[in-house]
Structures are given as C-alpha cells and as structure tokens.
Design a protein around this motif. Structure first.
Motif, short mmCIF file in Angstrom:
data_model
loop_
_atom_site.label_atom_id
_atom_site.label_comp_id
_atom_site.label_asym_id
_atom_site.label_seq_id
_atom_site.Cartn_x
_atom_site.Cartn_y
_atom_site.Cartn_z
N ALA A 80 0.83 -1.21 0.00
CA ALA A 80 0.00 0.00 0.00
C ALA A 80 0.87 1.26 0.00
N LEU A 81 1.94 1.26 0.80
CA LEU A 81 2.85 2.41 0.82
C LEU A 81 3.58 2.55 -0.50
N ARG A 82 3.94 1.44 -1.08
CA ARG A 82 4.62 1.51 -2.39
C ARG A 82 3.68 2.09 -3.44
N ALA A 83 2.42 1.72 -3.37
CA ALA A 83 1.45 2.22 -4.35
C ALA A 83 1.32 3.74 -4.26
N GLU A 84 1.49 4.31 -3.07
CA GLU A 84 1.39 5.76 -2.92
C GLU A 84 2.52 6.50 -3.62
N GLN A 85 3.64 5.81 -3.88
CA GLN A 85 4.82 6.45 -4.47
C GLN A 85 4.95 6.20 -5.97
N ARG A 97 6.05 8.76 -8.83
CA ARG A 97 7.29 9.52 -8.64
C ARG A 97 8.44 8.97 -9.47
N ASN A 113 1.87 -2.56 -12.24
CA ASN A 113 2.57 -1.29 -12.43
C ASN A 113 3.32 -1.23 -13.76
N GLU A 128 8.91 12.86 0.48
CA GLU A 128 7.64 12.71 1.20
C GLU A 128 7.63 13.58 2.44
N ARG A 141 5.16 16.72 3.38
CA ARG A 141 4.33 16.70 4.58
C ARG A 141 4.55 17.92 5.46
#
Length: 231
Positions: free
Chosen positions: A12-17, A20, A69, A138, A142
């Motif tokens: 899930a965290l990888r999907a957010e990036q 980039r 991806n 990131e 933030r």
C-alpha cells in the motif's frame, strides 16, 4: 512518516509512491530500449548494479504487483512482433546487432515497474538511494501540511476564545439594547412635548399680534378723544 522498512514491506505504501518515476533519473540515468518506453531484465539489472538473476527472482516473487505497475510478459506472436520492431529501431539508431535471445518469453519493464523494483530490491545501493530520495521528498511534502494543520489549530483556538467572549458579552449587550430602547421611547415623548410647545408658542405669537393691533386701535381712539376735548 513511513520508513524504508515499511516501504519494503507494505504494498500500500509503495502504491502511494508510484507516480514519482522522476526520482529514478535523479539517482542514475535510466537507459531505455529504443522504443523509449521499456527495459528488459538485463537493463534493469545494470541500473541497480545487481545480477540479472536477482531481478528475475524478485520479479517471480512479486509478479502480480509488477504487472499492475506496467510490467508485461511477451510470448509467441507478440514476442516476435516486438523483436522485429526492436531490430528495426536498433539498426535505425546505429546500435549494431539487436541482442535477441532465444527465450520463449520476455519481460518488459516500464519506468513505473522499475520504480516498483527499487522499492522491493534490498541488496542494491542504487535501490536504497531511490527509496531514500522518495522518503525525503515525502517528508518535504508533509512539512507544509503539518505547518498548515498547526495554524488551523491555533485559529480554531482563537475562534473558541472569541465564542466564549461573545457568550459572556451576550447578557451585557442585551441590557444595553433594553436601555437603548428605553432612550428611544423617551426621545419620542420629548419630541412630542417639543412639538406641542412649538404649537402653543405659535398660538401665543398670534395672540400677541392681535393684542398689539387692539392696543394700536385703543391709542388712536384716545388721541381722537383728546383732540375733541381740547377743542
């Protein structure tokens, strides 16, 4: 803020990036195939400075995620068509003979897929640098949000204080409003009295004028009477 370990462990965290991909070229130049869109496992391995076998093993473990991806697997007619296209492009750019393998399938990686590999590949300094750049960016993104949240919190606190003050002023303002209403009523009565006095003064003025006329008339009569008596 996510850590490097969290990035390695959490899809899930990888999907957010995944948007980039520009980070890849900031770490090291990414050499694409002549179509400008794909890399083979060999090019991916050279980018991360690991063996082609390491890239293929990682791809086997995470194939579903990588396919999601942008990684594709060509076989049969699709594979032959791709090779023909690459041979034409390769010669057009003067790169010599196209290194066409005899494999029955070919994995092709897009930039998104390469970024995905960077967030999965543990034993590569290049991959670690990519992850570090992602996490640093990131944090930079933030920081303004945190500052804005703090400002909003302070504003909300100020508004709460204003609300309390207004509640305390409510009764005072109510009493002031009542006094103003009372003053308005007194002013209305005063205006009425002044108007009545003004009317009365007008009447008195008329009476004085009539009295002056009568006094003048009486004076004339007295003078006439005096002349007659003396004659």
């Amino acid at each position: 803020m996510p850590t490097e370990v969290a990035l390695l462990e959490s899809q899930a965290l990888r999907a957010e990036q995944m948007g980039r991909v520009e980070v890849l070229d900031k770490i090291k130049s990414l050499v694409m195939l002549p179509d400008g869109m794909h890399l083979r496992a060999e090019e991916v391995a050279r980018y991360f400075e690991v063996s082609t076998t390491s890239v293929r093993r990682l791809t086997d473990r995470h194939q579903r995620e990588l396919v999601g991806n942008g990684m594709t697997v060509l076989r049969g007619a699709e594979l032959q068509s791709f090779h023909s296209e690459m041979v034409s492009l390769w010669k057009g750019e003067g790169l010599g003979s196209y290194p066409q393998a005899a494999a029955t399938q070919l994995r092709l990686y897009t930039r998104r897929a390469v970024l995905n590999v960077a967030m999965l590949l543990r034993d590569s300094d290049i991959a670690r640098s990519v992850r570090t750049r992602l996490l640093d960016a990131e944090e930079d993104l933030r920081a303004p949000c945190v500052s804005l949240e703090r400002r909003v919190t302070r504003i909300e606190g100020c508004l709460a204080d204003v609300g309390s003050a207004l509640q305390e002023l409510g009764p005072v303002l109510g009493r002031m409003s009542q006094r103003l209403d009372s003053l308005d009523r007194k002013l209305d009565v005063t205006h009425q009295v002044v108007n009545a006095v003004s009317i009365r003064l007008t009447d008195v003025s008329h009476d004085v004028i009539r009295l002056d006329a009568r006094m003048d008339d009486l004076a004339h009569r007295l003078r006439d009477l005096g002349r007659r008596t003396s004659g």
